[in-house]
Design an enzyme around this catalytic site. Structure first.
Site, PDB file in Angstrom:
ATOM      1  N   GLU A  36      50.775  12.202-148.684  1.00 15.62           N
ATOM      2  CA  GLU A  36      49.730  13.219-148.520  1.00 15.62           C
ATOM      3  C   GLU A  36      49.145  13.036-147.122  1.00 15.62           C
ATOM      4  O   GLU A  36      48.442  12.065-146.855  1.00 15.62           O
ATOM      5  CB  GLU A  36      48.647  13.030-149.581  1.00 15.62           C
ATOM      6  CG  GLU A  36      47.456  13.977-149.434  1.00 15.62           C
ATOM      7  CD  GLU A  36      46.288  13.576-150.321  1.00 15.62           C
ATOM      8  OE1 GLU A  36      45.128  13.722-149.859  1.00 15.62           O
ATOM      9  OE2 GLU A  36      46.528  13.104-151.452  1.00 15.62           O
ATOM     10  N   ARG A  54      42.316  15.518-141.688  1.00 14.85           N
ATOM     11  CA  ARG A  54      41.142  14.936-141.041  1.00 14.85           C
ATOM     12  C   ARG A  54      41.319  14.899-139.526  1.00 14.85           C
ATOM     13  O   ARG A  54      40.367  14.612-138.797  1.00 14.85           O
ATOM     14  CB  ARG A  54      40.907  13.513-141.550  1.00 14.85           C
ATOM     15  CG  ARG A  54      40.601  13.429-143.040  1.00 14.85           C
ATOM     16  CD  ARG A  54      40.437  11.986-143.480  1.00 14.85           C
ATOM     17  NE  ARG A  54      40.397  11.872-144.930  1.00 14.85           N
ATOM     18  CZ  ARG A  54      40.327  10.732-145.592  1.00 14.85           C
ATOM     19  NH1 ARG A  54      40.296   9.594-144.911  1.00 14.85           N
ATOM     20  NH2 ARG A  54      40.307  10.706-146.912  1.00 14.85           N
ATOM     21  N   LYS A  67      42.127  16.155-159.021  1.00 10.76           N
ATOM     22  CA  LYS A  67      41.938  14.872-158.341  1.00 10.76           C
ATOM     23  C   LYS A  67      40.573  14.304-158.750  1.00 10.76           C
ATOM     24  O   LYS A  67      39.575  15.019-158.717  1.00 10.76           O
ATOM     25  CB  LYS A  67      41.997  15.110-156.832  1.00 10.76           C
ATOM     26  CG  LYS A  67      41.659  13.924-155.953  1.00 10.76           C
ATOM     27  CD  LYS A  67      41.736  14.369-154.496  1.00 10.76           C
ATOM     28  CE  LYS A  67      41.332  13.278-153.531  1.00 10.76           C
ATOM     29  NZ  LYS A  67      41.408  13.736-152.119  1.00 10.76           N
TER      30      LYS A  67
END
Length: 321
Positions: A41, A45, A129
């Site tokens: 993943e 950011r 999640k």
């Protein structure tokens, strides 16, 4: 979506990768693969996220790459353009989720309360999640949160590491865990790809938890099995525990009432998750006798390897320690 989540569930691990330099994306991906992990993943950011995803998907096509920390529809579009196969968000953003659902893009939104969970269910999702997992209360909180939602699955991320990984995965509603301990920023910055590889391999071994569950001794009849089990009890104090198809001397020796696989007998290897172990061992070329596999609750609970080793048949059995 179901197919992607099945792949993720088989893997059990989703390394969360933060890349400042897209040129490091492929070396990181290849290090993960050498360690046995074919999933990553890549988080949005940094400005290098889109190029990093593109580099990995082009150079490592067998890698299942997703985009994490996705905060907007534009980032979803960028990620998918680059080749991302799934989207992960830190919170529940209705615009992002709705766009993904409408365009058949697998999405796993961050949910840490019942309001977010119910929005996810309303959107037709069956996996979310749990983030940030440890600061939010860990496994205890996750179990409490999951209680009312019997069909929902979770992917905990945030504070998950090799020491608490199996505590999360032991909860049947957890499909996989996300974490960055295998791909920490300093390892990437200093080109320590060998350590990324070794941490990945260690994470897999920690997760699968291979161990000897019991040893099987072949006998031709029930009378012979009872006699041998009685001898073991007399010699070593292993109390007999009669089973339907065999007799157990203590917990570690199975004395079979009929000829079972294996020239000399069999060795049962306990694992935390049989289907996950099959997935990883198949990558090493191991073949299984799936026709005689056993299932419990819809998941494989026992299966024999096709080939004997040193005259012993080996089979994997679910045995969570």
């Amino acid at each position: 979506m179901a197919e992607i989540l099945k792949q993720i569930s088989n893997m059990g691990l989703v390394p969360v990768v933060v890349l400042e330099d897209a040129e490091k994306a492929v070396p990181v991906a290849k290090a993960l693969q050498r360690g046995g992990i074919d999933c990553a993943e890549v988080t949005f950011r940094t400005a290098a996220a889109e190029a990093s995803i593109r580099n990995i998907t082009e150079e490592c096509p067998e890698m299942l790459v997703g985009a994490g920390t996705v905060l907007s529809v534009e980032q979803v579009k960028s990620a998918v353009r680059a080749g991302a196969k799934f989207i992960v968000t830190p919170g529940y953003n209705p615009k992002v989720v709705n766009y993904c659902v409408e365009n058949n893009i697998p999405v796993v939104p961050g949910c840490m309360d019942t309001n977010a969970i119910e929005m996810a269910l309303e959107a037709g999702l069956d996996t979310v999640k749990f983030f940030p997992a440890e600061p939010a209360g860990g496994v205890k909180m996750l179990k409490a949160l999951a209680g009312p939602y019997t069909t929902l699955k979770f992917m905990p991320t945030g504070g998950v590491n090799q020491d608490n990984l199996n505590e999360y995965l032991a909860f049947q509603k957890v499909v996989a865990c996300g974490g960055s301990w295998m791909v920490k920023g300093d390892l990437i910055a200093n080109d320590r790809y060998d350590e990324i590889e070794s941490r990945s391999r260690e994470a897999i071994m920690r997760m699968l938890d291979f161990h000897v569950a019991h040893i099987g001794i072949n006998c031709d009849s029930e009378a012979e099995a009872e006699k041998n089990a009685a001898s073991l009890e007399c010699l070593f104090g292993f109390g007999r525990d009669p089973k339907t198809s065999s007799v157990f001397a203590g917990k570690s020796i199975e004395v079979t009432k009929k000829k079972m696989p294996g020239s000399h007998g069999h060795i049962a290897i306990g694992v935390s998750d049989v289907e996950r172990a099959v997935y990883y061992l198949r990558k090493q070329g191991v073949e299984f006798d799936l026709e005689n596999a056993k299932y419990k609750g819809g998941r494989m609970s026992s299966v024999y390897l096709k080939e004997e080793i040193a005259g012993f048949a080996f089979h994997l059995v679910e045995d969570v320690r």
